[in-house]
Design an enzyme around this catalytic site. Structure first.
Site, PDB file in Angstrom:
ATOM      1  N   ASP A   1     -42.116 -23.820 -15.746  1.00  0.00           N
ATOM      2  CA  ASP A   1     -41.606 -25.175 -15.473  1.00  0.00           C
ATOM      3  C   ASP A   1     -42.386 -26.196 -16.290  1.00  0.00           C
ATOM      4  O   ASP A   1     -42.048 -27.374 -16.295  1.00  0.00           O
ATOM      5  CB  ASP A   1     -41.737 -25.486 -13.976  1.00  0.00           C
ATOM      6  CG  ASP A   1     -41.067 -26.814 -13.625  1.00  0.00           C
ATOM      7  OD1 ASP A   1     -39.895 -26.998 -14.008  1.00  0.00           O
ATOM      8  OD2 ASP A   1     -41.721 -27.679 -12.990  1.00  0.00           O
TER       9      ASP A   1
ATOM     10  N   HIS B   1     -39.975 -29.174 -16.224  1.00  0.00           N
ATOM     11  CA  HIS B   1     -40.866 -29.873 -15.277  1.00  0.00           C
ATOM     12  C   HIS B   1     -40.072 -30.513 -14.133  1.00  0.00           C
ATOM     13  O   HIS B   1     -40.178 -31.714 -13.884  1.00  0.00           O
ATOM     14  CB  HIS B   1     -41.719 -30.921 -16.010  1.00  0.00           C
ATOM     15  CG  HIS B   1     -43.035 -31.153 -15.329  1.00  0.00           C
ATOM     16  ND1 HIS B   1     -44.226 -31.283 -16.001  1.00  0.00           N
ATOM     17  CD2 HIS B   1     -43.356 -31.282 -14.017  1.00  0.00           C
ATOM     18  CE1 HIS B   1     -45.213 -31.483 -15.154  1.00  0.00           C
ATOM     19  NE2 HIS B   1     -44.702 -31.484 -13.932  1.00  0.00           N
TER      20      HIS B   1
ATOM     21  N   GLU C   1     -45.173 -30.095 -23.832  1.00  0.00           N
ATOM     22  CA  GLU C   1     -43.938 -30.624 -23.237  1.00  0.00           C
ATOM     23  C   GLU C   1     -43.764 -32.128 -23.438  1.00  0.00           C
ATOM     24  O   GLU C   1     -42.650 -32.649 -23.355  1.00  0.00           O
ATOM     25  CB  GLU C   1     -43.879 -30.304 -21.739  1.00  0.00           C
ATOM     26  CG  GLU C   1     -44.883 -31.068 -20.895  1.00  0.00           C
ATOM     27  CD  GLU C   1     -44.784 -30.747 -19.407  1.00  0.00           C
ATOM     28  OE1 GLU C   1     -44.702 -29.561 -19.056  1.00  0.00           O
ATOM     29  OE2 GLU C   1     -44.783 -31.695 -18.599  1.00  0.00           O
TER      30      GLU C   1
ATOM     31  N   ARG D   1     -49.531 -26.535 -14.887  1.00  0.00           N
ATOM     32  CA  ARG D   1     -49.629 -27.371 -16.087  1.00  0.00           C
ATOM     33  C   ARG D   1     -49.582 -26.450 -17.297  1.00  0.00           C
ATOM     34  O   ARG D   1     -50.198 -25.372 -17.295  1.00  0.00           O
ATOM     35  CB  ARG D   1     -50.940 -28.184 -16.108  1.00  0.00           C
ATOM     36  CG  ARG D   1     -50.957 -29.405 -15.211  1.00  0.00           C
ATOM     37  CD  ARG D   1     -50.005 -30.514 -15.664  1.00  0.00           C
ATOM     38  NE  ARG D   1     -50.016 -31.668 -14.788  1.00  0.00           N
ATOM     39  CZ  ARG D   1     -49.214 -31.878 -13.742  1.00  0.00           C
ATOM     40  NH1 ARG D   1     -48.293 -30.973 -13.433  1.00  0.00           N
ATOM     41  NH2 ARG D   1     -49.300 -32.969 -13.019  1.00  0.00           N
TER      42      ARG D   1
HETATM   43  P1  NAD Z   1     -54.488 -28.637  -4.781  1.00  0.00           P
HETATM   44  O1  NAD Z   1     -55.569 -29.533  -5.270  1.00  0.00           O
HETATM   45  O2  NAD Z   1     -54.092 -28.699  -3.347  1.00  0.00           O
HETATM   46  O3  NAD Z   1     -54.864 -27.109  -5.097  1.00  0.00           O
HETATM   47  C1  NAD Z   1     -55.390 -26.680  -6.319  1.00  0.00           C
HETATM   48  C2  NAD Z   1     -56.250 -25.458  -6.033  1.00  0.00           C
HETATM   49  O4  NAD Z   1     -56.700 -24.942  -7.284  1.00  0.00           O
HETATM   50  C3  NAD Z   1     -57.502 -25.793  -5.202  1.00  0.00           C
HETATM   51  O5  NAD Z   1     -57.590 -24.929  -4.098  1.00  0.00           O
HETATM   52  C4  NAD Z   1     -58.643 -25.594  -6.186  1.00  0.00           C
HETATM   53  O6  NAD Z   1     -59.838 -25.124  -5.579  1.00  0.00           O
HETATM   54  C5  NAD Z   1     -58.044 -24.539  -7.112  1.00  0.00           C
HETATM   55  N1  NAD Z   1     -58.741 -24.449  -8.386  1.00  0.00           N
HETATM   56  C6  NAD Z   1     -59.367 -25.443  -9.095  1.00  0.00           C
HETATM   57  N2  NAD Z   1     -59.938 -24.937 -10.197  1.00  0.00           N
HETATM   58  C7  NAD Z   1     -59.673 -23.601 -10.186  1.00  0.00           C
HETATM   59  C8  NAD Z   1     -59.995 -22.545 -11.060  1.00  0.00           C
HETATM   60  N3  NAD Z   1     -60.751 -22.741 -12.147  1.00  0.00           N
HETATM   61  N4  NAD Z   1     -59.556 -21.307 -10.738  1.00  0.00           N
HETATM   62  C9  NAD Z   1     -58.831 -21.083  -9.622  1.00  0.00           C
HETATM   63  N5  NAD Z   1     -58.495 -22.052  -8.755  1.00  0.00           N
HETATM   64  C10 NAD Z   1     -58.910 -23.292  -9.037  1.00  0.00           C
HETATM   65  O7  NAD Z   1     -53.235 -28.900  -5.733  1.00  0.00           O
HETATM   66  P2  NAD Z   1     -51.710 -28.557  -5.446  1.00  0.00           P
HETATM   67  O8  NAD Z   1     -51.059 -29.707  -4.765  1.00  0.00           O
HETATM   68  O9  NAD Z   1     -51.616 -27.198  -4.837  1.00  0.00           O
HETATM   69  O10 NAD Z   1     -51.142 -28.525  -6.944  1.00  0.00           O
HETATM   70  C11 NAD Z   1     -51.557 -27.554  -7.871  1.00  0.00           C
HETATM   71  C12 NAD Z   1     -51.117 -27.966  -9.261  1.00  0.00           C
HETATM   72  O11 NAD Z   1     -49.690 -27.934  -9.343  1.00  0.00           O
HETATM   73  C13 NAD Z   1     -51.466 -29.418  -9.637  1.00  0.00           C
HETATM   74  O12 NAD Z   1     -52.768 -29.520 -10.167  1.00  0.00           O
HETATM   75  C14 NAD Z   1     -50.429 -29.778 -10.660  1.00  0.00           C
HETATM   76  O13 NAD Z   1     -50.954 -29.503 -11.950  1.00  0.00           O
HETATM   77  C15 NAD Z   1     -49.276 -28.803 -10.364  1.00  0.00           C
HETATM   78  N6  NAD Z   1     -48.055 -29.499  -9.943  1.00  0.00           N
HETATM   79  C16 NAD Z   1     -46.912 -29.283 -10.646  1.00  0.00           C
HETATM   80  C17 NAD Z   1     -45.729 -29.905 -10.266  1.00  0.00           C
HETATM   81  C18 NAD Z   1     -44.421 -29.673 -11.002  1.00  0.00           C
HETATM   82  O14 NAD Z   1     -43.463 -30.433 -10.806  1.00  0.00           O
HETATM   83  N7  NAD Z   1     -44.312 -28.634 -11.820  1.00  0.00           N
HETATM   84  C19 NAD Z   1     -45.734 -30.762  -9.165  1.00  0.00           C
HETATM   85  C20 NAD Z   1     -46.927 -30.943  -8.457  1.00  0.00           C
HETATM   86  C21 NAD Z   1     -48.071 -30.303  -8.848  1.00  0.00           C
END
Ligand code: NAD
Length: 330
Positions: free
Chosen positions: A258, A295, A263, A234
């Site tokens: 991305d 994105h 955005e 994000r």
């Molecule tokens: P997920 O919930 O499986 O994993 C997120 C991880 O981040 C967890 O293990 C959590 O413990 C960790 N986390 C939370 N707070 C933290 C902190 N302060 N410091 C370090 N780690 C921390 O989520 P995911 O499916 O792996 O997705 C991750 C992120 O990717 C989503 O939150 C979303 O913002 C982003 N995303 C982007 C796109 C895109 O198209 N660009 C698509 C999907 C997801």
């Protein structure tokens, strides 16, 4: 159920209409984003389906609830744009798609890393113009390099597996410690060690009050000279102005984004005939070692099929009073 989609693109319509016969909902697709001016368009829709840059703040949610909406079905994983507390107070349930294809996003992170490193985007243009000179295209072997992953959830773990396949040393920082990370061979560290030792840093944590501007002046100062920074998570996890300073003094040698903190005013629309007013974004574009995609990390056919199926299932579960496994609570 009557479902109104906001910010609907042709690919949303295509994949949701293909998946819907199994569920039998009435789908209405609106191209406009969800905000205070457009929320009334969802009148009588029991469910509203929104995406990453829709504004579901308290005022918008109140308008939706007044129009008869009872469910906000996010067709994405993140929900930082939904005021969950206000939703709960208004009696609105919120569901999301926690996992649709971690591979789609992890593979896009690798696409950014490989393109920035081996400069295939520049080589493509040169060769098409009959310029076969190699000066300026030099990269480095990924094999043996250290990559730091912040966030080792679903996407972070897939990214770690891919990087291990390249022969990288993978450092990880997360507030939770999944055993799978140890199986893959990720070395857990604190953030300072990750900043100090990583040649490449890739962000895979959600945007929360704790991760807002996690990559700021102080964090960048702790990084290796010439670091590569990748953000597919994000935008607001990065303080863009701090990163621009890092690029200008060449502390950051490569930046792959991305997502971008502002955005919402740019991405997902064709702005090619307009004057872009965001000077910070335009400064980013002026660096030849910055690669930005709008994105699109989620945008694979596999992911879109899963998003449509899981979202429609979430809506059916709500309709039939079943347990909402993908509900997000304040
Ligand atoms: P997920 O919930 O499986 O994993 C997120 C991880 O981040 C967890 O293990 C959590 O413990 C960790 N986390 C939370 N707070 C933290 C902190 N302060 N410091 C370090 N780690 C921390 O989520 P995911 O499916 O792996 O997705 C991750 C992120 O990717 C989503 O939150 C979303 O913002 C982003 N995303 C982007 C796109 C895109 O198209 N660009 C698509 C999907 C997801």
């Amino acid at each position: 159920m009557n479902v109104t989609f906001f910010n609907a693109k042709p690919y949303d319509k295509q994949f949701f209409e293909a998946a819907n016969p199994e569920f039998g909902h009435q789908l209405k697709f609106l191209e406009v984003p969800l905000n205070e001016h457009t929320a009334v368009l969802a009148k009588d829709a029991e469910a509203v389906c929104a995406f990453v840059n829709d504004h579901a703040d308290a005022a918008v949610l109140r308008l939706l609830a007044e129009g008869g909406t009872r469910l906000i079905a996010m067709r994405c994983a993140g929900y930082n744009n939904v005021d969950l507390k206000a939703a709960a107070e208004l009696g609105l349930k919120v569901v999301r798609v926690p996992a649709y294809s971690p591979h789609a996003v992890a593979e896009h992170a690798l696409a950014l890393i490989l393109t920035l490193n081996r400069k295939t985007h520049r080589a493509y243009n040169r060769v098409r113009e009959g310029n076969f000179a190699l000066t300026g295209l030099m990269g480095f072997d990924l094999h043996g390099r250290t990559v730091g992953l912040i966030g080792l959830g679903k996407i972070g773990l897939v990214t770690a597996r891919i990087l291990k396949g390249f022969g990288c040393r993978v450092l990880g920082f997360d507030i939770q410690h999944e055993a799978e990370a140890d199986e893959i061979g990720v070395e857990f560290t604190d953030l300072d060690t990750l900043f100090a030792q990583s040649d490449i840093i890739s962000l895979h944590c959600p945007l929360t009050p704790h991760t807002f501007h996690l990559i700021n002046d102080e964090a960048i100062a702790k990084m290796k000279d010439g670091v590569m920074l990748i953000n597919t998570s994000r935008g607001a996890i990065i303080d863009t102005k701090a990163v621009i300073k890092g690029l200008k003094c060449e502390k950051i040698k490569y930046l792959g984004l991305d997502v971008y903190e502002e955005e919402g005013d740019l991405f997902f629309e064709d702005m090619s005939a307009k004057v872009i007013q965001d000077d910070v974004f335009m400064r980013l574009l002026s660096f030849n070692n910055v690669l930005i995609t709008g994105h699109q990390a989620f945008l694979t056919s596999d992911a879109l099929q899963n998003i449509a199926h899981i979202t429609l299932q979430n809506i059916s579960d709500f309709e039939h009073g079943q347990a909402l496994t993908n509900q997000v609570l304040p």
